[in-house]
Write a protein that holds these residues in place. Structure first.
Motif, PDB file in Angstrom:
ATOM      1  N   VAL A   1      87.944  44.026   4.405  1.00 19.38           N
ATOM      2  CA  VAL A   1      87.792  45.233   5.206  1.00 19.38           C
ATOM      3  C   VAL A   1      88.582  45.059   6.504  1.00 19.38           C
ATOM      4  O   VAL A   1      88.395  44.073   7.219  1.00 19.38           O
ATOM      5  CB  VAL A   1      86.297  45.486   5.537  1.00 19.38           C
ATOM      6  N   PRO A   2      89.448  46.005   6.823  1.00 23.04           N
ATOM      7  CA  PRO A   2      90.218  45.907   8.068  1.00 23.04           C
ATOM      8  C   PRO A   2      89.306  45.942   9.304  1.00 23.04           C
ATOM      9  O   PRO A   2      88.284  46.640   9.308  1.00 23.04           O
ATOM     10  CB  PRO A   2      91.105  47.158   8.031  1.00 23.04           C
ATOM     11  N   PRO A   3      89.657  45.207  10.338  1.00 24.39           N
ATOM     12  CA  PRO A   3      88.835  45.143  11.552  1.00 24.39           C
ATOM     13  C   PRO A   3      88.531  46.511  12.174  1.00 24.39           C
ATOM     14  O   PRO A   3      87.470  46.708  12.763  1.00 24.39           O
ATOM     15  CB  PRO A   3      89.656  44.286  12.513  1.00 24.39           C
ATOM     16  N   ILE A   4      89.428  47.475  12.024  1.00 24.00           N
ATOM     17  CA  ILE A   4      89.202  48.786  12.627  1.00 24.00           C
ATOM     18  C   ILE A   4      87.966  49.460  12.035  1.00 24.00           C
ATOM     19  O   ILE A   4      87.284  50.231  12.704  1.00 24.00           O
ATOM     20  CB  ILE A   4      90.456  49.684  12.504  1.00 24.00           C
TER      21      ILE A   4
ATOM     22  N   ILE B   1      69.747  49.653  14.052  1.00 21.56           N
ATOM     23  CA  ILE B   1      70.572  50.783  13.620  1.00 21.56           C
ATOM     24  C   ILE B   1      71.527  50.280  12.536  1.00 21.56           C
ATOM     25  O   ILE B   1      72.344  49.396  12.792  1.00 21.56           O
ATOM     26  CB  ILE B   1      71.385  51.358  14.790  1.00 21.56           C
ATOM     27  N   ASP B   2      71.417  50.847  11.348  1.00 21.41           N
ATOM     28  CA  ASP B   2      72.339  50.505  10.265  1.00 21.41           C
ATOM     29  C   ASP B   2      73.213  51.704   9.956  1.00 21.41           C
ATOM     30  O   ASP B   2      72.724  52.838   9.865  1.00 21.41           O
ATOM     31  CB  ASP B   2      71.579  50.100   8.994  1.00 21.41           C
ATOM     32  N   ILE B   3      74.504  51.457   9.791  1.00 20.50           N
ATOM     33  CA  ILE B   3      75.441  52.493   9.380  1.00 20.50           C
ATOM     34  C   ILE B   3      75.858  52.142   7.957  1.00 20.50           C
ATOM     35  O   ILE B   3      76.505  51.125   7.720  1.00 20.50           O
ATOM     36  CB  ILE B   3      76.680  52.550  10.300  1.00 20.50           C
ATOM     37  N   LEU B   4      75.437  52.969   7.018  1.00 18.12           N
ATOM     38  CA  LEU B   4      75.692  52.731   5.601  1.00 18.12           C
ATOM     39  C   LEU B   4      76.713  53.743   5.096  1.00 18.12           C
ATOM     40  O   LEU B   4      76.962  54.760   5.733  1.00 18.12           O
ATOM     41  CB  LEU B   4      74.389  52.862   4.815  1.00 18.12           C
TER      42      LEU B   4
ATOM     43  N   SER C   1      85.830  58.126  13.200  1.00 19.12           N
ATOM     44  CA  SER C   1      87.254  58.354  12.984  1.00 19.12           C
ATOM     45  C   SER C   1      88.016  57.200  13.625  1.00 19.12           C
ATOM     46  O   SER C   1      87.537  56.569  14.559  1.00 19.12           O
ATOM     47  CB  SER C   1      87.669  59.686  13.621  1.00 19.12           C
ATOM     48  N   HIS C   2      89.199  56.937  13.097  1.00 23.10           N
ATOM     49  CA  HIS C   2      90.010  55.872  13.694  1.00 23.10           C
ATOM     50  C   HIS C   2      91.488  56.060  13.392  1.00 23.10           C
ATOM     51  O   HIS C   2      91.864  56.728  12.427  1.00 23.10           O
ATOM     52  CB  HIS C   2      89.539  54.491  13.228  1.00 23.10           C
ATOM     53  N   THR C   3      92.289  55.465  14.269  1.00 21.66           N
ATOM     54  CA  THR C   3      93.719  55.326  14.035  1.00 21.66           C
ATOM     55  C   THR C   3      93.926  53.873  13.664  1.00 21.66           C
ATOM     56  O   THR C   3      92.963  53.165  13.365  1.00 21.66           O
ATOM     57  CB  THR C   3      94.521  55.695  15.299  1.00 21.66           C
ATOM     58  N   ASP C   4      95.147  53.395  13.736  1.00 16.31           N
ATOM     59  CA  ASP C   4      95.395  51.990  13.409  1.00 16.31           C
ATOM     60  C   ASP C   4      94.751  51.031  14.403  1.00 16.31           C
ATOM     61  O   ASP C   4      94.403  49.911  14.044  1.00 16.31           O
ATOM     62  CB  ASP C   4      96.905  51.713  13.350  1.00 16.31           C
ATOM     63  N   ASP C   5      94.587  51.476  15.662  1.00 21.62           N
ATOM     64  CA  ASP C   5      94.077  50.549  16.670  1.00 21.62           C
ATOM     65  C   ASP C   5      92.957  51.092  17.556  1.00 21.62           C
ATOM     66  O   ASP C   5      92.562  50.451  18.518  1.00 21.62           O
ATOM     67  CB  ASP C   5      95.219  50.041  17.540  1.00 21.62           C
ATOM     68  N   THR C   6      92.431  52.276  17.252  1.00 15.96           N
ATOM     69  CA  THR C   6      91.372  52.868  18.062  1.00 15.96           C
ATOM     70  C   THR C   6      90.326  53.505  17.162  1.00 15.96           C
ATOM     71  O   THR C   6      90.667  54.176  16.196  1.00 15.96           O
ATOM     72  CB  THR C   6      91.947  53.958  18.995  1.00 15.96           C
ATOM     73  N   ALA C   7      89.061  53.272  17.498  1.00 17.38           N
ATOM     74  CA  ALA C   7      87.959  53.871  16.732  1.00 17.38           C
ATOM     75  C   ALA C   7      87.083  54.697  17.667  1.00 17.38           C
ATOM     76  O   ALA C   7      86.926  54.367  18.848  1.00 17.38           O
ATOM     77  CB  ALA C   7      87.126  52.786  16.065  1.00 17.38           C
TER      78      ALA C   7
ATOM     79  N   TYR D   1      85.194  47.851  11.204  1.00 15.61           N
ATOM     80  CA  TYR D   1      84.074  47.264  11.941  1.00 15.61           C
ATOM     81  C   TYR D   1      83.960  47.904  13.325  1.00 15.61           C
ATOM     82  O   TYR D   1      82.865  48.155  13.820  1.00 15.61           O
ATOM     83  CB  TYR D   1      84.241  45.747  12.072  1.00 15.61           C
ATOM     84  N   ALA D   2      85.107  48.178  13.943  1.00 19.85           N
ATOM     85  CA  ALA D   2      85.104  48.838  15.252  1.00 19.85           C
ATOM     86  C   ALA D   2      84.479  50.231  15.142  1.00 19.85           C
ATOM     87  O   ALA D   2      83.730  50.660  16.023  1.00 19.85           O
ATOM     88  CB  ALA D   2      86.519  48.929  15.800  1.00 19.85           C
ATOM     89  N   GLY D   3      84.752  50.933  14.047  1.00 18.49           N
ATOM     90  CA  GLY D   3      84.166  52.248  13.822  1.00 18.49           C
ATOM     91  C   GLY D   3      82.656  52.175  13.673  1.00 18.49           C
ATOM     92  O   GLY D   3      81.921  52.997  14.220  1.00 18.49           O
ATOM     93  N   ARG D   4      82.181  51.178  12.937  1.00 17.00           N
ATOM     94  CA  ARG D   4      80.729  51.002  12.768  1.00 17.00           C
ATOM     95  C   ARG D   4      80.069  50.664  14.102  1.00 17.00           C
ATOM     96  O   ARG D   4      78.986  51.144  14.412  1.00 17.00           O
ATOM     97  CB  ARG D   4      80.425  49.898  11.746  1.00 17.00           C
ATOM     98  N   PHE D   5      80.726  49.829  14.901  1.00 12.65           N
ATOM     99  CA  PHE D   5      80.189  49.488  16.224  1.00 12.65           C
ATOM    100  C   PHE D   5      80.140  50.746  17.103  1.00 12.65           C
ATOM    101  O   PHE D   5      79.143  50.991  17.783  1.00 12.65           O
ATOM    102  CB  PHE D   5      81.032  48.401  16.890  1.00 12.65           C
ATOM    103  N   ALA D   6      81.209  51.537  17.076  1.00 12.85           N
ATOM    104  CA  ALA D   6      81.240  52.777  17.863  1.00 12.85           C
ATOM    105  C   ALA D   6      80.125  53.719  17.410  1.00 12.85           C
ATOM    106  O   ALA D   6      79.497  54.390  18.230  1.00 12.85           O
ATOM    107  CB  ALA D   6      82.602  53.452  17.728  1.00 12.85           C
TER     108      ALA D   6
END
Length: 77
Positions: free
Chosen positions: A1-4, A34-37, A63-69, A6-11
């Motif tokens: 899974v790409p890191p972005i 809080i779980d994001i499924l 939502s995300h781009t290549d480097d922002t969530a 994980y950033a989306g789930r954290f956001a």
């Protein structure tokens, strides 16, 4: 899974937490509560693991781009 992703789930967790705190439903909640499924269709679903939040409904959009969530949350009390 790409890191972005994980950033989306954290956001998403951060957005849910801020929505819950601003609603006055709780005075504090851990990210672990809080779980994001992912649904079968890929839509993010929120699961709250906190006894005071059994009747609260949450929706989140990620939502995300290549480097922002970014995430947006709605909480219905």
């Amino acid at each position: 899974v790409p890191p972005i992703h994980y950033a989306g789930r954290f956001a998403a967790k951060e957005a849910i937490k801020k929505s819950l705190l601003s609603s006055g439903s709780v005075s504090n909640i851990d990210f672990a509560s809080i779980d994001i499924l992912s649904s079968e269709s890929g839509v993010p679903e929120v699961q709250l693991n906190h006894p005071l939040l059994d009747k609260i409904s949450c929706k989140v959009s990620i939502s995300h781009t290549d480097d922002t969530a970014i995430a947006f949350a709605l909480v219905r009390v």
